[in-house]
Design a protein around this motif. Structure first.
Motif, PDB file in Angstrom:
ATOM      1  N   LEU A 135      44.449  51.154  36.231  1.00 33.68           N
ATOM      2  CA  LEU A 135      43.395  51.248  37.229  1.00 33.68           C
ATOM      3  C   LEU A 135      43.819  52.186  38.339  1.00 33.68           C
ATOM      4  O   LEU A 135      45.010  52.451  38.534  1.00 33.68           O
ATOM      5  CB  LEU A 135      43.167  49.860  37.822  1.00 33.68           C
ATOM      6  N   ILE A 172      47.835  37.612  36.287  1.00 30.16           N
ATOM      7  CA  ILE A 172      47.548  37.191  37.662  1.00 30.16           C
ATOM      8  C   ILE A 172      46.599  35.995  37.700  1.00 30.16           C
ATOM      9  O   ILE A 172      46.589  35.247  38.662  1.00 30.16           O
ATOM     10  CB  ILE A 172      46.969  38.331  38.546  1.00 30.16           C
ATOM     11  N   ILE A 203      47.845  42.623  35.744  1.00 26.54           N
ATOM     12  CA  ILE A 203      46.389  42.471  35.615  1.00 26.54           C
ATOM     13  C   ILE A 203      46.045  42.647  34.138  1.00 26.54           C
ATOM     14  O   ILE A 203      46.246  43.738  33.600  1.00 26.54           O
ATOM     15  CB  ILE A 203      45.636  43.543  36.435  1.00 26.54           C
ATOM     16  N   ILE A 228      44.173  35.332  47.145  1.00 22.98           N
ATOM     17  CA  ILE A 228      43.554  34.668  48.292  1.00 22.98           C
ATOM     18  C   ILE A 228      42.459  33.702  47.891  1.00 22.98           C
ATOM     19  O   ILE A 228      42.280  32.665  48.486  1.00 22.98           O
ATOM     20  CB  ILE A 228      42.966  35.753  49.248  1.00 22.98           C
ATOM     21  N   LYS A 229      41.750  34.029  46.843  1.00 24.15           N
ATOM     22  CA  LYS A 229      40.520  33.251  46.561  1.00 24.15           C
ATOM     23  C   LYS A 229      40.820  31.811  46.154  1.00 24.15           C
ATOM     24  O   LYS A 229      41.865  31.493  45.658  1.00 24.15           O
ATOM     25  CB  LYS A 229      39.685  33.973  45.500  1.00 24.15           C
ATOM     26  N   SER A 244      43.702  45.812  45.209  1.00 23.47           N
ATOM     27  CA  SER A 244      42.615  44.990  45.754  1.00 23.47           C
ATOM     28  C   SER A 244      42.304  43.808  44.844  1.00 23.47           C
ATOM     29  O   SER A 244      42.004  42.701  45.326  1.00 23.47           O
ATOM     30  CB  SER A 244      41.364  45.842  45.967  1.00 23.47           C
ATOM     31  N   ILE A 245      42.360  44.012  43.532  1.00 28.39           N
ATOM     32  CA  ILE A 245      42.108  42.906  42.595  1.00 28.39           C
ATOM     33  C   ILE A 245      43.220  41.862  42.720  1.00 28.39           C
ATOM     34  O   ILE A 245      42.964  40.650  42.689  1.00 28.39           O
ATOM     35  CB  ILE A 245      41.964  43.436  41.151  1.00 28.39           C
ATOM     36  N   PHE A 287      40.186  40.243  52.917  1.00 32.55           N
ATOM     37  CA  PHE A 287      40.545  38.980  52.273  1.00 32.55           C
ATOM     38  C   PHE A 287      41.626  38.218  53.049  1.00 32.55           C
ATOM     39  O   PHE A 287      42.255  37.306  52.517  1.00 32.55           O
ATOM     40  CB  PHE A 287      40.973  39.235  50.824  1.00 32.55           C
ATOM     41  N   TRP A 329      42.602  39.922  45.886  1.00 30.77           N
ATOM     42  CA  TRP A 329      41.489  39.001  45.606  1.00 30.77           C
ATOM     43  C   TRP A 329      41.990  37.741  44.899  1.00 30.77           C
ATOM     44  O   TRP A 329      41.643  36.617  45.276  1.00 30.77           O
ATOM     45  CB  TRP A 329      40.457  39.772  44.777  1.00 30.77           C
ATOM     46  N   GLU A 330      42.832  37.897  43.889  1.00 30.35           N
ATOM     47  CA  GLU A 330      43.346  36.744  43.143  1.00 30.35           C
ATOM     48  C   GLU A 330      44.335  35.924  43.982  1.00 30.35           C
ATOM     49  O   GLU A 330      44.442  34.710  43.819  1.00 30.35           O
ATOM     50  CB  GLU A 330      44.007  37.210  41.843  1.00 30.35           C
ATOM     51  N   SER A 357      44.488  51.726  44.368  1.00 28.62           N
ATOM     52  CA  SER A 357      43.925  50.878  45.416  1.00 28.62           C
ATOM     53  C   SER A 357      43.030  49.792  44.813  1.00 28.62           C
ATOM     54  O   SER A 357      42.917  48.695  45.355  1.00 28.62           O
ATOM     55  CB  SER A 357      43.159  51.714  46.452  1.00 28.62           C
ATOM     56  N   VAL A 358      42.419  50.072  43.663  1.00 32.88           N
ATOM     57  CA  VAL A 358      41.625  49.053  42.970  1.00 32.88           C
ATOM     58  C   VAL A 358      42.551  47.960  42.444  1.00 32.88           C
ATOM     59  O   VAL A 358      42.279  46.761  42.626  1.00 32.88           O
ATOM     60  CB  VAL A 358      40.809  49.679  41.808  1.00 32.88           C
ATOM     61  N   SER A 416      41.016  46.332  52.235  1.00 32.27           N
ATOM     62  CA  SER A 416      40.867  45.148  51.371  1.00 32.27           C
ATOM     63  C   SER A 416      41.722  43.994  51.884  1.00 32.27           C
ATOM     64  O   SER A 416      41.292  42.834  51.857  1.00 32.27           O
ATOM     65  CB  SER A 416      41.292  45.475  49.935  1.00 32.27           C
TER      66      SER A 416
END
Lengths: 260, 260
Positions: free
Chosen positions: A245, A202, A236, A259-260, A252-253, A140, A256-257, A248-249, A136
């Motif tokens: 969660l 986050i 989160i 970088i996006k 990864s979330i 990203f 994602w937050e 690894s999920v 991940s």
């Protein structure tokens, strides 16, 4: 064409050790990468391939890639399926396995430390989780990974495979403790990922580089001393019933937050 | 106190079958849940516990939970560690295992179909992925899961365990094909998750209920006919080099964006 048939061969035995033992990998400075795609990734990343094992079937099936790996490997060794099963870490082996010199990533790391977005992992134990997080992180475009030395070995074959070759390409470094790393790098804003509804969500955080998000052990989270060393606690937000969660999920979330 | 020692016992043999065979589960209408937490989750969710296996050690260690499970189970069976290892699906068994009647979720599903946010899974094969997706779906309060019948069996012990009990609580239904489900439910806006930089970015999509995101097989993605049956194609924008994310990570990030 010579095909190695003996499982008692010294080369086979030392490769089995590299598969099983983090200590053997550390002491020899070698690790293994298994699978057609991952071995080819190693070559494309200019990894130093010391030995290349292949079955005859795999050689015939993937002739072009076989030739490319063979060309850069110090030594190519054809083995029987039975010998391959011995060195392999998978249930349905594809028949390609490389022994590779461990990677020097430190210099790469130093040049980006003032401008990147990083992930720091403390005592992450499960190799499948670690591999997935690396995958991940690369997807990203995370700048690099910091791991405490009590994390699962990044050269574990399951990590190498689960990362889809990201191990070869991602800058990473291993430190004694994450706290040490944070103290040594005060220019990097640090966020401790916690399960705590009072921590900042986050979705409300501005991840401005250079910054690092610190993620803890699957069951126990972060050490309190590590949390205290961070600039801020983040979490989160979860609307549903599950307590947490998959590790690894969650990582990864957060990536994602970031970088996006 | 009777402790079952024989691995050849008919009860042990039929339980091993439930562990190994999706067909045995389907034909008997029974499945197994293993682990202290997951067995207790089953009881809290009013699942119909037909048999409760425990080792003496586990009974002593978790007496309170043992009593609660034992109270609702039709039959409680103490077994030796050797017999438990036989029925267990884990490497380090905790010593609790329940045989449970498969769940009727259809009625539950019908009542929310006009207002919920759903996830549909087509031909998802890996039980660890499916378990992780269910866990994420519950954490973020997804209304329900639709699965094509060629998905991995939701009653596979690895799915039940990896879902952290979400199997007991999440509404789900299994259909012949996702395309059939979409045609039968035209009121639900459908989004096909694809790896395609021309598809709409998940960050730009408004997920207004009732809606469903459709996720495909780990290696091959969605069937083209399924994509064509959806209202819209959506994708996770990736900035880095990896070709794709782990399937359960990709699904979890989409769930996160659907709900937040």
């Amino acid at each position: 064409m010579f095909v190695l048939k003996s499982k008692d061969n010294a080369v086979v035995k030392s490769t089995v050790k590299l598969k099983k033992s983090a200590r053997a990998r550390r002491e020899s400075g070698l690790f293994i990468a298994e699978g057609v795609r991952v071995c080819y990734d190693a070559v494309l990343s200019n990894a130093n391939v010391v030995k290349f094992f292949s079955t005859e079937n795999a050689m015939e099936k993937h002739r072009e890639i076989f030739d490319k790996i063979s060309e850069v490997a110090d030594k190519t060794i054809l083995v029987t399926p039975a010998v391959f099963a011995q060195i392999s870490d998978t249930q349905s082996p594809q028949g390609f396995l490389c022994v590779i010199k461990t990677l020097d990533k430190i210099s790469q790391f130093d040049t980006i430390k003032n401008s990147g977005k990083f992930l720091a992992l403390e005592n992450v134990q499960d190799p499948n989780n670690l591999g997935t997080v690396l995958r991940s992180a690369e997807a990203f475009a995370i700048s690099g990974i910091i791991m405490s030395k009590d994390c699962c070995d990044i050269y574990n074959p399951k990590v190498v495979r689960g990362s889809m070759g990201a191990v070869f390409r991602l800058p990473f470094l291993i430190c004694d403790t994450i706290k040490d790393f944070l103290y040594a790098n005060p220019q990097i804003t640090s966020f401790a990922a916690v399960v705590d509804s009072n921590a900042e969500k986050i979705t409300d955080v501005q991840f401005v580089a250079p910054c690092v998000v610190v993620i803890g052990n699957e069951g126990n989270g972060l050490l309190q001393t590590t949390v205290d060393s961070c600039s801020q606690k983040i979490t989160i937000p979860m609307t549903g019933k599950a307590e947490s969660l998959n590790a690894s999920v969650a990582a990864s979330i957060i990536i994602w937050e970031m970088i996006k």
